[in-house]
Design a protein around this motif. Structure first.
Motif, PDB file in Angstrom:
ATOM      1  N   GLU A  96       0.851  -1.182   0.000  1.00 38.37           N
ATOM      2  CA  GLU A  96       0.000   0.000   0.000  1.00 38.37           C
ATOM      3  C   GLU A  96       0.893   1.240   0.000  1.00 38.37           C
ATOM      4  O   GLU A  96       1.919   1.265   0.679  1.00 38.37           O
ATOM      5  CB  GLU A  96      -0.915   0.016   1.233  1.00 38.37           C
ATOM      6  N   ASN A 104       1.010   5.788  -0.383  1.00 45.47           N
ATOM      7  CA  ASN A 104       0.347   7.081  -0.328  1.00 45.47           C
ATOM      8  C   ASN A 104       1.298   8.094  -0.974  1.00 45.47           C
ATOM      9  O   ASN A 104       2.390   8.332  -0.469  1.00 45.47           O
ATOM     10  CB  ASN A 104       0.045   7.470   1.124  1.00 45.47           C
ATOM     11  N   THR A 142      -3.636   4.082  -0.687  1.00 47.36           N
ATOM     12  CA  THR A 142      -4.286   4.225   0.612  1.00 47.36           C
ATOM     13  C   THR A 142      -4.193   5.675   1.076  1.00 47.36           C
ATOM     14  O   THR A 142      -3.356   6.449   0.580  1.00 47.36           O
ATOM     15  CB  THR A 142      -3.628   3.304   1.663  1.00 47.36           C
TER      16      THR A 142
END
Length: 561
Positions: free
Chosen positions: A125, A127, A167
């Motif tokens: 994940e 960001n 995410t």
């Protein structure tokens, strides 16, 4: 991505290099530079063969094809049967999974099947441009059976996939995600902790109030003087009828045997009290990242070296104060009082770990670094502290003069004897920390991560407070029995709590943990014994100084005839 280590799931401190297994490895193994704490923790990170790029999703990429001989298959079967797990590191995030899968069913007929995971399914994940989480899954993977291989060399192909997902979790919160790979048994029982704290506070209050009332009564009895005319008569009467702690005033400050050893133990105990308190305060201030490997280990090593000055100063100062003359030997004894047992235990542990080819065996370079830290920092600071302590020592200034001939010590009932008082003095401080001991052991010898350093600091303060109260009470009882040999007794009374801690450690190993094997057993009991020794020095030091302060107080306030 770095490969780190493998080892049995239930033996946290039995770890081996990942490439010790016959699994895909590059032609040239390149190791990552590690911190001192990571090496002490058993990490041995090396560059992996995985080729993973940021936000690049792919399926079933070939990692390698390994030709296996029978001995290689047997080694993998043994690892899978022992529930070996692996640990990879990517951007400081751990990725854990099992080497294989063991399937057993039925008693008659018994089914025993061993499977190897030949495919790694990675999930990441992110960001923005930052990695947030990393995991590996085997849920949709068909394992490779190792039971029916009869043609060698057997060719096994390893593959891997990578899936990237966006995410909204911030980078600063990426370590807050719970690790579901290890079983979680560390549940904070707030009610038990609060109950323990309340009981300890009540016990301390009870001891303080009772002792103050008894002392007030003693002072009123010993110090009463009606007038000048009756003083001589009264004093002669008191000389005949007195009993209790007053009658040993001419012996209570008789210097003990083994003055150098006692002084050294007080010095090293003071050093570890400072180390423990400092590390707890730094942890409360979030100076350690609990998810970062070995940060507390590094701090402990450096703190031990830097606080050697305290050990040397306290030891030499007290030794000179009680009339010690061979201060050079005292400094040498102080510097080796802990380092020598540590070296002995470490030598045994490291030899066993080296025999098993475990990563717990320290490399030669790390050993040399630790030796140099002690030789260039720890020992010189110890000597420097000893010189300052000797030069700044003042006279002992005992409130009472000591007679040349020692007073005879009367016999007492068995329940008032030294061993019984020692059992009481050890058990009560142990009971103050017994609730927290499970969490400490689960953190040190398990997979748990301790985070409630505030509670641990409160328990630490309560432990020291209970030690002070119990030490004063037991010293009072001993002097009331007209036994003036309080010097070593005061140190050993509460220091005996270390025995109960070791008994609990044995119980934890047998009943609470799933640890097995020679390597793990040596690791557990060797370092636990060393920790109990430190615990003994710490509590003994607090107990001794509390008793010394109490004895000075009561005899300073006693009017001598």
């Amino acid at each position: 991505m770095y490969v780190n280590k493998v080892g049995p799931y239930f033996n946290p401190h039995e770890t081996y290099h990942y490439y010790s297994l016959p699994i895909c490895r590059p032609q040239k193994v390149e190791h990552r530079s590690l911190t001192l704490g990571e090496v002490l923790k058993g990490d041995r990170m090396a560059v992996s063969s995985f080729n993973i790029r940021f936000r690049e999703t792919f399926k079933n990429k070939k990692l390698c094809t390994e030709p296996y001989e029978k001995k290689d298959i047997d080694k993998l079967i043994h690892a899978i049967e022992e529930l070996y797990f692996f640990e990879f590191i990517i951007d400081d995030l751990p990725i854990r999974g099992f080497v294989g899968h063991l399937k057993e069913s039925g008693f008659i007929p018994h089914s025993h099947q061993v499977y190897l995971w030949g495919h790694f399914d990675f999930f990441f994940e992110y960001n923005m441009d930052q990695l947030i989480s990393a995991n590996v899954s085997m849920s949709n993977v068909n394992p490779i059976s190792l039971e029916n291989i009869d043609t060698f060399p057997a060719q096994i192909t390893y593959t891997y996939s990578a899936t990237w997902k966006k995410t909204k979790v911030a980078y600063s919160q990426r370590m807050s995600k719970k690790d579901t790979f290890f079983q979680k048994s560390l549940e904070i029982h707030w009610l038990s902790i609060i109950n323990s704290i309340v009981l300890v506070i009540l016990l301390m209050g009870f001891v303080v109030i009772i002792l103050m009332r008894v002392l007030r009564s003693d002072f009123a009895r010993y110090n009463v003087v009606n007038d000048e005319e009756d003083s001589l008569v009264l004093s002669s009467t008191l000389d005949r009828d007195d009993n209790g702690w007053k009658v040993v005033h001419a012996d209570v400050f008789r210097l003990p045997k083994y003055k150098s050893l006692l002084s050294s133990m007080l010095g090293v105990g003071s050093q570890f009290l400072l180390i423990t308190g400092s590390i707890l305060i730094m942890a409360m201030l979030k100076m350690f990242n609990i998810h970062r490997h070995g940060s507390i280990n590094t701090a402990a090593v450096l703190m031990y070296a830097l606080t050697s000055f305290v050990a040397g100063y306290v030891s030499s100062n007290f030794y000179k104060k009680i009339g010690g003359e061979n201060w050079v030997w005292n400094i040498v004894l102080t510097s080796t009082l802990f380092s020598a047992p540590l070296f002995l235990v470490w030598s045994i542990e490291n030899s066993v770990a080296w025999y098993y080819a475990s990563t717990q065996a320290l490399p030669f370079t790390t050993v040399m670094i630790l030796v140099l830290i002690w030789m260039l920092v720890g020992f010189p600071l110890n000597v420097l502290g000893g010189i300052f302590g000797k030069n700044y020592a003042i006279s002992f200034n005992a409130p009472c003069r000591t007679k040349n001939i020692a007073r005879e010590i009367p016999s007492v009932s068995w329940y008032r004897s030294g061993p019984i008082l020692m059992l009481i003095g050890g058990f009560i401080p142990f009971s103050a920390v017994s609730v927290e001991l499970y969490y400490i052991f689960a953190t040190t010898w398990g997979r748990e991560q301790y985070t409630l350093y505030g509670i641990l600091f409160v328990v630490y303060v309560i432990l020291l407070s209970v030690t002070v109260c119990i030490s004063i009470a037991l010293t009072y009882f001993q002097l009331s029995n007209e036994d003036y040999r309080w010097w070593w007794r005061s140190f050993n009374n509460t220091g005996f709590a270390s025995f109960f801690v070791f008994v609990y450690a044995f119980f934890y190993f047998v009943k609470r943990s799933n640890m097995t094997g020679t390597l793990q057993t040596f690791e557990f009991f060797g370092y636990t014994l060393l920790a109990c020794y430190v615990f003994y020095l710490m509590l003994g030091t607090v107990s001794f100084y509390a008793s010394l302060t109490f004895i000075r107080y009561i005899y300073l306030n006693l009017k001598m005839d």
